[in-house]
Design an enzyme around this catalytic site. Structure first.
Site, PDB file in Angstrom:
ATOM      1  N   HIS A 247      58.434  15.420  82.629  1.00 36.38           N
ATOM      2  CA  HIS A 247      58.969  14.646  83.755  1.00 36.38           C
ATOM      3  C   HIS A 247      60.431  14.989  84.043  1.00 36.38           C
ATOM      4  O   HIS A 247      60.983  14.557  85.057  1.00 36.38           O
ATOM      5  CB  HIS A 247      58.795  13.138  83.521  1.00 36.38           C
ATOM      6  CG  HIS A 247      59.721  12.524  82.532  1.00 36.38           C
ATOM      7  ND1 HIS A 247      59.369  12.257  81.221  1.00 36.38           N
ATOM      8  CD2 HIS A 247      61.002  12.094  82.642  1.00 36.38           C
ATOM      9  CE1 HIS A 247      60.371  11.694  80.591  1.00 36.38           C
ATOM     10  NE2 HIS A 247      61.384  11.587  81.437  1.00 36.38           N
TER      11      HIS A 247
ATOM     12  N   ASP B  55      53.716  15.331  77.927  1.00 35.25           N
ATOM     13  CA  ASP B  55      55.041  15.203  78.543  1.00 35.25           C
ATOM     14  C   ASP B  55      56.065  16.136  77.911  1.00 35.25           C
ATOM     15  O   ASP B  55      57.141  15.715  77.509  1.00 35.25           O
ATOM     16  CB  ASP B  55      55.525  13.743  78.461  1.00 35.25           C
ATOM     17  CG  ASP B  55      56.698  13.479  79.408  1.00 35.25           C
ATOM     18  OD1 ASP B  55      56.917  14.290  80.327  1.00 35.25           O
ATOM     19  OD2 ASP B  55      57.413  12.467  79.207  1.00 35.25           O
TER      20      ASP B  55
ATOM     21  N   SER C  75      65.789  11.390  78.054  1.00 40.87           N
ATOM     22  CA  SER C  75      64.489  12.052  78.032  1.00 40.87           C
ATOM     23  C   SER C  75      64.650  13.518  77.658  1.00 40.87           C
ATOM     24  O   SER C  75      65.468  14.234  78.236  1.00 40.87           O
ATOM     25  CB  SER C  75      63.813  11.951  79.391  1.00 40.87           C
ATOM     26  OG  SER C  75      63.495  10.610  79.699  1.00 40.87           O
TER      27      SER C  75
ATOM     28  N   HIS D 158      35.497  37.098  56.190  1.00 44.52           N
ATOM     29  CA  HIS D 158      34.238  37.842  56.206  1.00 44.52           C
ATOM     30  C   HIS D 158      33.103  36.925  55.778  1.00 44.52           C
ATOM     31  O   HIS D 158      33.185  36.245  54.757  1.00 44.52           O
ATOM     32  CB  HIS D 158      34.302  39.010  55.206  1.00 44.52           C
ATOM     33  CG  HIS D 158      34.959  40.234  55.737  1.00 44.52           C
ATOM     34  ND1 HIS D 158      36.324  40.341  55.898  1.00 44.52           N
ATOM     35  CD2 HIS D 158      34.441  41.432  56.142  1.00 44.52           C
ATOM     36  CE1 HIS D 158      36.611  41.547  56.361  1.00 44.52           C
ATOM     37  NE2 HIS D 158      35.488  42.235  56.519  1.00 44.52           N
TER      38      HIS D 158
END
Length: 578
Positions: free
Chosen positions: A107, A153, A229, A418
Site C-alpha cells: 500500500h 501487503d 508503514s 533420487h
C-alpha cells in the site's frame, strides 16, 4: 489510499479479535518448552542477559545493544511517494534487505509506475545535537525488479546502486531476512525503526509486547504513526521478524489503537521463492537469487545444468523386468487405482510406463512426480560408476509440463532426491548408461536436504550391501505418498512421506517382500521454515503402503513377514524382518 488503508486496518482487526478469542479459549502458556529451545538456539551466546529478557524477568541490555541498533538503522529510509509530475503524495518507510533491494508495503508502493517516481531517502534523522543530517536520496529501479503482493501487503523493489552524487547505496548496508523459525515468541517485545508521519527517523523501545503470532502475521502493542508503514520490526537481537503494515483500531473508539500488525518475514520469503520461476526478466531473477542466497545461505544460485539426451539413449532400453528374480518368482509392476490411472502421464505412443536401463517409472500428471519407480539390482554384476557433473534431463517422451524442473530446486533447502538410487541399476555392460538415466527429473522428488542423508540412506545401503555381498538379486519399488495437505511450494506440492518395497528370494525357496516408510513431515512447516526433527524409518505391512498410495502390489502381500502385523521401528539393520 485512505479507503484502502481503512480496509487493511479492518482486516487486521478481524484477525486480532479472532486470535484473541482463540487464545482465550485455549488458555495456553505463552511459551512452550519446545519453542523456547528453538528461540534460544539463535541467541548470541555472549549476550548472557538475553534469556532473562525473553522470559520477562529483566529489562537489562548490554550497552552494545544501542550501537547495534544504530548500525541496523542505517538501512532504514523514508520513502517519498510522488506523482508523475513530481508532486508529493505521501510518505512511507522502507529498508534494504540486499545490496540493492528495498522492502516496503504494497500500500506504500502498489505498482511499478508508483515506484518509478518514488525516492528512497536515507539519513533523514537528527544527530545528538538534534541537528538534521544531510539526506541522501536514491531512485528506485522497478524495471530491474518489482515484486508485490496485496494479500501479504509487501513490495520488493530494486534501487539504483549509485545516486546522482555518486554516493554508493552499499554505504547503508542491508538487513538480511532470516527464514529460520524462533526469532520471536509471544510475550516478547519488539523494536520498530520508522519514519512516523514522514518525519525524522524514530524508534520504539520496549513495552511493545507481541500478543499473537499466526502463520502470516504478528500482532504487537507499539507506538506507530502514519508513515511508519513498511518499517522493520526487530527482536532483541536486531533480527527482522516482521514488516510493519497497519495499526489495529479499537472497535469501540475510532480514535484509539489497540495493537499493530506486521507480516512475518518467513511468509514474505516463501512468496518470493514462489514468484521466482514466474519472473520473465533474467535480470530480475538474478537479483532475487542474490536475496534468496542471503536468506538461505549455503544454497547455490548457479542454475542447474540441464542436458539433452538423443533418441538413441532411449532406444531398446530394458526397463524393469518382472521375471528378474528367477523362474517361478514373477514380481509385476504395481497396479494403479482408477484415479491414478486417469492421472498418469502418457508417452506420445500411449505408453503409461517410462522404461530406462534396469528401471521403470510411472508419472503423475497433476503432481509432476513419479507414482512409483521400479528397479532391478543385480549384486553379482554391480559396477562402481563415478557420479560425474550432476547434469539433469527432462524426458522427451512425455510433456515437459508433467515434470518438475530446475526452477523448483533453485535457492532453497530442497534436494533433488533420487527415487531410483544412482548406484542401484549400475550393473552389467549398460552400467554407465543406467547411471546417466537416473538423472532424469522423472526420477527425482523434492526432499529436505537432510532427508536422504540419514536413515533412508542407511536402509538403501543395507539393501545394496546385501545384494553385493551375497550376489543377490533384488527388485525395489520406491515412491512418495501424495496427500491433499502436502505443503505447497512454488508451483508444486512437497511430499512429506516416502515408501519403499524390497523383494528378494529368501533361502532360495520363497519370496520375501518388506515395506518401509519414512517421513519428513516434522521437517517442513507450512511456510517452508525448516526445523530440526528426528528422522524415523519404520518397517510396515505392505497393506499400509497400498492404503497410503492407492497402489496394488498383488501377491507381494502374502510374501510380507509383517502381513497383518504391526509397525517395526528400524533403528539399526538388525531390526529389519525379512
Amino acid at each position: 489510499m485512505v479507503n484502502k488503508m481503512g480496509q487493511i486496518q479492518q482486516e487486521a482487526l478481524k484477525r486480532y479479535l479472532a486470535f484473541e478469542k482463540e487464545h482465550n479459549a485455549e488458555n495456553r502458556q505463552v511459551t512452550s518448552t519446545e519453542k523456547m529451545i528453538t528461540r534460544s538456539s539463535i541467541i548470541n551466546h555472549h549476550d548472557n542477559l538475553a534469556m532473562e529478557r525473553i522470559i520477562n524477568k529483566s529489562d537489562l541490555f548490554p550497552i552494545a545493544h544501542l550501537q547495534a541498533g544504530l548500525n541496523v538503522s542505517k538501512a532504514v529510509c523514508r520513502i517519498s511517494i510522488r506523482g508523475r509530475s513530481g508532486q508529493l503524495e505521501g510518505y512511507g518507510t522502507g529498508f534494504l534487505v540486499a545490496p540493492n533491494l528495498l522492502l516496503t508495503n504494497n500500500h506504500v508502493l502498489e505498482t511499478a509506475e508508483a515506484a518509478m517516481y518514488a525516492v528512497a531517502e536515507f539519513n533523514y534523522e537528527d544527530d545528538v545535537q538534534f541537528m538534521p543530517l544531510e539526506i541522501i536520496s536514491f531512485r528506485l529501479d522497478p524495471e530491474a525488479l518489482f515484486v508485490t503482493d496485496e494479500a501479504l501487503d509487501f513490495t520488493l523493489v530494486a534501487v539504483e546502486e549509485n545516486n546522482l552524487s555518486a554516493v554508493s547505496l552499499a554505504d547503508f548496508g542491508y538487513l538480511p531476512l532470516l527464514p529460520k523459525p524462533g526469532k520471536i515468541l509471544e510475550g516478547e517485545y519488539v523494536t520498530i525503526i520508522q519514519h512516523p508521519n514522514g518525519g525524522p527517523k524514530a524508534i520504539t523501545i520496549r513495552e511493545n509486547e507481541v500478543k499473537f503470532i499466526s502463520s502470516d502475521f504478528i500482532h504487537y502493542v507499539s507506538d506507530t504513526e502514519p508513515g511508519s508503514s513498511g518499517s522493520p520490526v526487530f527482536n532483541d537481537q536486531w533480527m527482522v521478524v516482521a514488516l510493519h503494515h497497519a495499526g489495529i483500531p479499537d472497535p469501540t473508539d475510532n480514535n484509539r489503537w489497540i495493537a499493530n500488525e506486521g507480516i512475518r518475514i518467513s511468509s514474505i520469503i516463501q512468496h518470493l521463492s514462489d514468484k521466482r520461476s514466474g519472473l520473465e526478466n533474467e535480470r530480475s531473477r538474478k537479483l532475487l537469487d542474490k536475496l534468496l542466497a542471503v536468506v538461505m545461505p549455503g544454497r547455490s544460485t548457479t542454475p542447474m545444468e540441464v542436458g539433452i539426451l538423443s533418441a538413441d539413449w532411449y532406444a531398446g532400453v530394458s526397463g524393469y523386468d518382472p521375471a528378474f528374480l528367477g523362474a517361478g518368482f514373477k514380481v509385476p509392476l504395481p497396479v494403479l487405482g482408477k484415479a491414478l490411472t486417469k492421472d498418469t502421464a502418457q508417452t506420445v505412443d500411449g505408453k503409461t510406463v517410462l522404461d530406462y536401463t534396469h528401471f521403470s517409472i510411472a508419472m503423475s500428471k497433476s503432481r509432476r512426480l513419479a507414482f512409483y519407480t521400479a528397479v532391478n539390482i543385480d549384486g553379482d554384476q554391480l559396477v562402481d560408476v563415478k557420479r560425474g557433473n550432476d547434469r539433469w534431463y527432462f524426458d522427451p517422451r512425455i510433456e515437459e509440463a508433467y515434470q518438475i524442473g530446475p526452477e523448483f530446486y533453485q535457492s532453497n533447502d530442497i534436494d533433488r532426491g533420487h527415487l531410483v538410487r544412482r548406484r542401484d541399476p549400475n550393473w552389467g555392460i549398460d552400467a554407465v548408461k543406467a547411471n546417466e538415466h537416473t538423472f532424469h527429473f522423472t526420477n527425482c522428488s523434492p526432499q529436505h536436504k537432510n532427508f536422504n542423508q540419514k536413515a533412508w540412506l542407511d536402509l538403501e545401503d543395507y539393501l545394496l550391501d546385501n545384494a553385493r555381498e551375497f550376489g543377490m538379486k533384488i527388485s525395489v519399488f520406491t515412491g512418495p505418498v501424495f496427500r491433499q495437505d502436502d505443503v505447497s511450494y512454488r508451483d508444486a506440492k512437497i511430499p512429506d512421506q516416502f515408501w519403499k518395497v524390497a523383494v528378494m528370494i529368501k533361502d532360495g525357496t520363497s519370496l520375501s517382500a518388506t515395506a518401509y516408510l519414512q517421513t519428513q513431515e516434522d521437517l517442513i512447516g507450512g511456510d517452508l521454515e525448516f526445523v530440526y526433527g528426528q528422522f524415523e524409518t519404520y518397517q510396515v505391512p505392505i497393506e499400509q503402503i497400498e492404503k497410503l498410495t492407492d497402489l496394488d502390489f498383488g501377491g507381494l502381500r502374502q510374501a510380507d513377514p509383517l502381513s497383518g502385523g504391526t509397525f517395526v521401528h528400524v533403528r539399526r539393520r538388525e531390526d529389519i524382518r525379512l
